[in-house]
Design an enzyme around this catalytic site. Structure first.
Site, PDB file in Angstrom:
ATOM      1  N   ASN A 126      -3.686  -0.435  12.160  1.00 15.94           N
ATOM      2  CA  ASN A 126      -3.491  -1.004  13.499  1.00 15.94           C
ATOM      3  C   ASN A 126      -4.701  -0.720  14.376  1.00 15.94           C
ATOM      4  O   ASN A 126      -5.208  -1.582  15.080  1.00 15.94           O
ATOM      5  CB  ASN A 126      -2.227  -0.400  14.136  1.00 15.94           C
ATOM      6  CG  ASN A 126      -0.967  -0.992  13.534  1.00 15.94           C
ATOM      7  OD1 ASN A 126      -0.636  -2.148  13.780  1.00 15.94           O
ATOM      8  ND2 ASN A 126      -0.281  -0.220  12.709  1.00 15.94           N
ATOM      9  N   LYS A 135       4.667   4.275  17.491  1.00 16.91           N
ATOM     10  CA  LYS A 135       3.282   4.775  17.446  1.00 16.91           C
ATOM     11  C   LYS A 135       2.319   3.668  17.023  1.00 16.91           C
ATOM     12  O   LYS A 135       1.127   3.732  17.319  1.00 16.91           O
ATOM     13  CB  LYS A 135       3.165   6.024  16.567  1.00 16.91           C
ATOM     14  CG  LYS A 135       3.546   5.844  15.093  1.00 16.91           C
ATOM     15  CD  LYS A 135       2.444   5.305  14.228  1.00 16.91           C
ATOM     16  CE  LYS A 135       2.951   4.857  12.874  1.00 16.91           C
ATOM     17  NZ  LYS A 135       1.937   4.199  12.050  1.00 16.91           N
ATOM     18  N   ASN A 166       0.823  -1.201   0.000  1.00 13.28           N
ATOM     19  CA  ASN A 166       0.000   0.000   0.000  1.00 13.28           C
ATOM     20  C   ASN A 166       0.871   1.272   0.000  1.00 13.28           C
ATOM     21  O   ASN A 166       0.753   2.131  -0.881  1.00 13.28           O
ATOM     22  CB  ASN A 166      -0.906  -0.085   1.243  1.00 13.28           C
ATOM     23  CG  ASN A 166      -1.953   0.984   1.312  1.00 13.28           C
ATOM     24  OD1 ASN A 166      -2.080   1.673   2.313  1.00 13.28           O
ATOM     25  ND2 ASN A 166      -2.756   1.139   0.270  1.00 13.28           N
ATOM     26  N   TRP A 167       1.787   1.366   0.932  1.00 13.39           N
ATOM     27  CA  TRP A 167       2.659   2.558   1.020  1.00 13.39           C
ATOM     28  C   TRP A 167       3.768   2.479  -0.030  1.00 13.39           C
ATOM     29  O   TRP A 167       4.148   3.485  -0.622  1.00 13.39           O
ATOM     30  CB  TRP A 167       3.212   2.670   2.435  1.00 13.39           C
ATOM     31  CG  TRP A 167       4.104   3.837   2.778  1.00 13.39           C
ATOM     32  CD1 TRP A 167       5.194   3.782   3.586  1.00 13.39           C
ATOM     33  CD2 TRP A 167       3.978   5.226   2.397  1.00 13.39           C
ATOM     34  NE1 TRP A 167       5.754   5.037   3.730  1.00 13.39           N
ATOM     35  CE2 TRP A 167       5.032   5.946   3.009  1.00 13.39           C
ATOM     36  CE3 TRP A 167       3.082   5.930   1.580  1.00 13.39           C
ATOM     37  CZ2 TRP A 167       5.219   7.320   2.832  1.00 13.39           C
ATOM     38  CZ3 TRP A 167       3.263   7.308   1.407  1.00 13.39           C
ATOM     39  CH2 TRP A 167       4.310   7.986   2.028  1.00 13.39           C
TER      40      TRP A 167
HETATM   41  N1  LIG Z   1       0.233   1.720   4.402  1.00  8.97           N
HETATM   42  C1  LIG Z   1       0.477   2.852   5.023  1.00  8.97           C
HETATM   43  O1  LIG Z   1      -0.404   3.734   5.137  1.00  8.97           O
HETATM   44  C2  LIG Z   1       1.831   3.105   5.585  1.00  8.97           C
HETATM   45  C3  LIG Z   1       2.749   2.102   5.808  1.00  8.97           C
HETATM   46  N2  LIG Z   1       3.978   2.387   6.330  1.00  8.97           N
HETATM   47  C4  LIG Z   1       4.966   1.348   6.579  1.00  8.97           C
HETATM   48  O2  LIG Z   1       5.502   0.919   5.334  1.00  8.97           O
HETATM   49  C5  LIG Z   1       5.895  -0.455   5.425  1.00  8.97           C
HETATM   50  C6  LIG Z   1       5.287  -1.215   4.268  1.00  8.97           C
HETATM   51  O3  LIG Z   1       3.889  -1.071   4.317  1.00  8.97           O
HETATM   52  P1  LIG Z   1       2.956  -1.237   3.046  1.00  8.97           P
HETATM   53  O4  LIG Z   1       3.628  -0.806   1.809  1.00  8.97           O
HETATM   54  O5  LIG Z   1       1.676  -0.558   3.414  1.00  8.97           O
HETATM   55  O6  LIG Z   1       2.783  -2.806   2.926  1.00  8.97           O
HETATM   56  P2  LIG Z   1       1.420  -3.652   3.076  1.00  8.97           P
HETATM   57  O7  LIG Z   1       0.939  -3.589   4.470  1.00  8.97           O
HETATM   58  O8  LIG Z   1       0.498  -3.264   1.992  1.00  8.97           O
HETATM   59  O9  LIG Z   1       1.984  -5.149   2.904  1.00  8.97           O
HETATM   60  C7  LIG Z   1       1.810  -5.918   1.840  1.00  8.97           C
HETATM   61  C8  LIG Z   1       3.105  -6.085   1.096  1.00  8.97           C
HETATM   62  O10 LIG Z   1       3.877  -7.144   1.666  1.00  8.97           O
HETATM   63  C9  LIG Z   1       4.319  -7.982   0.635  1.00  8.97           C
HETATM   64  N3  LIG Z   1       4.643  -9.307   1.116  1.00  8.97           N
HETATM   65  C10 LIG Z   1       3.796 -10.278   1.539  1.00  8.97           C
HETATM   66  N4  LIG Z   1       4.508 -11.377   1.871  1.00  8.97           N
HETATM   67  C11 LIG Z   1       5.815 -11.079   1.658  1.00  8.97           C
HETATM   68  C12 LIG Z   1       7.019 -11.793   1.837  1.00  8.97           C
HETATM   69  N5  LIG Z   1       7.036 -13.029   2.313  1.00  8.97           N
HETATM   70  N6  LIG Z   1       8.175 -11.186   1.526  1.00  8.97           N
HETATM   71  C13 LIG Z   1       8.187  -9.920   1.074  1.00  8.97           C
HETATM   72  N7  LIG Z   1       7.082  -9.176   0.889  1.00  8.97           N
HETATM   73  C14 LIG Z   1       5.906  -9.762   1.184  1.00  8.97           C
HETATM   74  C15 LIG Z   1       3.159  -7.973  -0.338  1.00  8.97           C
HETATM   75  O11 LIG Z   1       3.566  -8.444  -1.596  1.00  8.97           O
HETATM   76  C16 LIG Z   1       2.810  -6.495  -0.346  1.00  8.97           C
HETATM   77  O12 LIG Z   1       3.655  -5.798  -1.230  1.00  8.97           O
HETATM   78  C17 LIG Z   1       5.436  -0.928   6.809  1.00  8.97           C
HETATM   79  O13 LIG Z   1       6.526  -0.892   7.695  1.00  8.97           O
HETATM   80  C18 LIG Z   1       4.398   0.100   7.231  1.00  8.97           C
HETATM   81  O14 LIG Z   1       4.335   0.258   8.635  1.00  8.97           O
HETATM   82  C19 LIG Z   1       4.358   3.664   6.599  1.00  8.97           C
HETATM   83  C20 LIG Z   1       3.516   4.702   6.369  1.00  8.97           C
HETATM   84  C21 LIG Z   1       2.179   4.516   5.858  1.00  8.97           C
HETATM   85  O1  LIG Z   2       2.105   4.494   9.412  1.00  5.01           O
HETATM   86  C1  LIG Z   2       0.988   4.798   9.054  1.00  5.01           C
HETATM   87  C2  LIG Z   2       0.554   6.205   8.893  1.00  5.01           C
HETATM   88  O2  LIG Z   2       1.624   7.092   8.978  1.00  5.01           O
HETATM   89  C3  LIG Z   2      -0.018   3.750   8.774  1.00  5.01           C
HETATM   90  O3  LIG Z   2      -0.372   3.146   9.956  1.00  5.01           O
HETATM   91  P1  LIG Z   2      -1.165   1.761   9.903  1.00  5.01           P
HETATM   92  O4  LIG Z   2      -0.176   0.697   9.526  1.00  5.01           O
HETATM   93  O5  LIG Z   2      -1.746   1.590  11.259  1.00  5.01           O
HETATM   94  O6  LIG Z   2      -2.234   1.933   8.847  1.00  5.01           O
END
Ligand SMILES: NC(=O)C1=CN([C@@H]2O[C@H](COP(=O)(O)OP(=O)(O)OC[C@H]3O[C@@H](n4cnc5c(N)ncnc54)[C@H](O)[C@@H]3O)[C@@H](O)[C@H]2O)C=CC1
Ligand SMILES: O=C(CO)COP(=O)(O)O
Length: 402
Positions: free
Chosen positions: A312, A215, A22-23
């Site tokens: 979360n 957080k 997503n991010w």
């Molecule tokens: N989504 C958000 O709003 C935000 C997320 N973050 C942080 O960014 C980081 C990544 O989050 P997102 O991009 O949202 O991911 P996500 O929560 O959408 O996770 C899914 C991702 O994980 C991958 N995945 C699943 N199994 C896997 C494996 N075995 N090995 C490698 N990848 C695998 C999937 O292919 C997909 O790309 C996290 O640490 C999150 O806390 C930070 C700010 C905002």
């Molecule tokens: O880090 C985030 C916003 O800055 C997203 O938080 P969540 O993983 O709880 O959606």
């Protein structure tokens, strides 16, 4: 097979985003708009995709390259034609000198192991990952893991950044944390900044990264706190039907708490106490952490947005609503559909550090969140614990943290 690279142009920076959730997808979109704008970057942004087969039978990376959308993790948003999805990790990273790591934190150790010795020697990294690892030697931040395993410098970017909001270009801020090299930090700021995404750099990697990481634990508490207000009614049949039948928790539940005219104060209390524990924990681990960092987007702003609208919070709300009877794993799969929760595992990791160092009593909120997550305490404990003022007075009395 991923499309081939464009012709080499000397001295231009080449960016790869490792992660496409997503991010990760939104980060690729932000970056892709800037690599087109600034001649110091190659236009193309390569995005490593952890390959999966969609219900249609197609590969996710192929669909992204055909439609320019991450149909699973960020549907409805065009990433930019210069984003190239690449399922081959080695291939995706080998030409890049700017590596953006943005996967759920639990996968990073394995990813680093796979690319050791396969990246450019002059590569710089930035981590957008909120989480940490706990090893025998103690806690290890993800930026440190990247630096230690890959032998490269690693900045961090954290902030009040709910990805779906930035995807539709709603104004947000973020904080880059850097260690020494301000020039590199400024390059990252340039790569990410847009009129709707304002990035500031601070010289405090650990402070910024710990804010983003911790957080998520507080957001779990905020989710439990929401449900607390419903517990007296929980077993009344019509509430059971309302909560358990439609699977929709977020907006409805918030409105309900508003209706009770209790929720905002309780949630604010959780955030305040959580922020104090975030600061105390960060400073105990790294004396270099700066007070001002907690007032940047990565600090108080990220805490607020995640406690109000993050994944979360959403899963913790559902957990508490079900009286802790459905596991977080189950709720994550049902509510997030492939996206990953970071707060539950981070609560466990924080608990391990606290337990190992004899600090459990100093951090009642962090401790209670983990004990609720593993079923040792009911969700209601998140509010009950705030009556344990003697524990808090330990923190209040620890002047060196504040
Ligand atoms: N989504 C958000 O709003 C935000 C997320 N973050 C942080 O960014 C980081 C990544 O989050 P997102 O991009 O949202 O991911 P996500 O929560 O959408 O996770 C899914 C991702 O994980 C991958 N995945 C699943 N199994 C896997 C494996 N075995 N090995 C490698 N990848 C695998 C999937 O292919 C997909 O790309 C996290 O640490 C999150 O806390 C930070 C700010 C905002
Ligand atoms: O880090 C985030 C916003 O800055 C997203 O938080 P969540 O993983 O709880 O959606």
């Amino acid at each position: 097979m991923a499309p081939s690279l464009e012709n080499e142009v000397p001295n231009k920076s080449r960016v790869t985003v490792v992660g496409s959730g997503n991010w990760g997808s939104v980060a690729a979109k932000l970056i892709a708009s800037n690599t087109l704008k600034f001649p110091s970057f190659h236009d193309e942004v390569r995005m490593w995709v952890f390959e999966e087969t969609l219900p249609s039978g197609e590969k996710l990376s192929e669909v992204i390259n055909r439609t320019n959308e991450n149909v699973k993790y960020l549907p409805g948003i065009k990433l930019g034609k210069n984003v190239v999805a690449d399922p081959d990790l080695d291939h995706a990273v080998r030409d890049a000198n700017m590596l953006v790591f943005v996967t759920p934190h639990q996968f990073m150790e394995g990813i680093c192991r796979k690319i050791v010795g396969k990246i450019r020697e002059d590569a710089e990294a930035i981590s957008l990952i909120k989480g940490m690892e706990v090893k025998m030697e103690g806690p290890c931040m993800i930026s440190t893991l990247i630096t230690e395993q890959l032998g490269i410098n690693c900045c961090v970017l954290m902030g009040a950044n709910i990805a779906n909001e930035i995807a539709v270009e709603k104004f947000s801020e973020a904080t880059v944390g850097y260690r020494q090299n301000k020039e590199i930090a400024e390059k990252w700021v340039r790569l990410f900044s847009t009129p709707y995404f304002m990035v500031t750099a601070v010289q405090d990697v650990e402070g910024v990264e710990l804010c983003g990481t911790l957080k998520n634990v507080v957001a779990i508490a905020a989710g439990c706190d929401l449900l607390m207000l419903f517990l007296p009614f929980y077993f009344l049949k019509h509430f059971q039907l309302l909560f358990l039948s439609n699977g929709e928790f977020g907006t409805d539940s918030t409105g309900f708490v508003d209706g009770l005219e209790m929720g905002n104060n309780t949630k604010a209390a959780i955030m305040r106490i959580g922020l104090r524990e975030m600061k105390a924990f960060s400073k105990l681990l790294f004396s270099s952490v700066k007070d001002n960092t907690f007032f940047e987007s990565c600090g108080v702003a990220d805490l607020i947005t995640t406690c109000l609208g993050g994944r979360n919070r959403k899963c913790a709300d559902a957990f508490a609503r079900n009286g802790g009877k459905r596991s977080f794993d189950e709720l994550e799969a049902e509510l997030l559909q492939g996206q990953k929760l970071q707060g539950v595992s981070t609560a466990k990791e924080v608990y391990e550090v606290l337990n190992h160092r004899g600090w459990l009593e100093l951090f009642p909120l962090f401790t209670t969140v983990h004990e609720i997550c593993i079923g040792h305490l009911p969700p209601s404990a998140i509010v009950e614990y705030s009556e344990h003022t003697p524990k808090f007075s330990l923190l209040e009395g620890s002047a060196q943290f504040y």
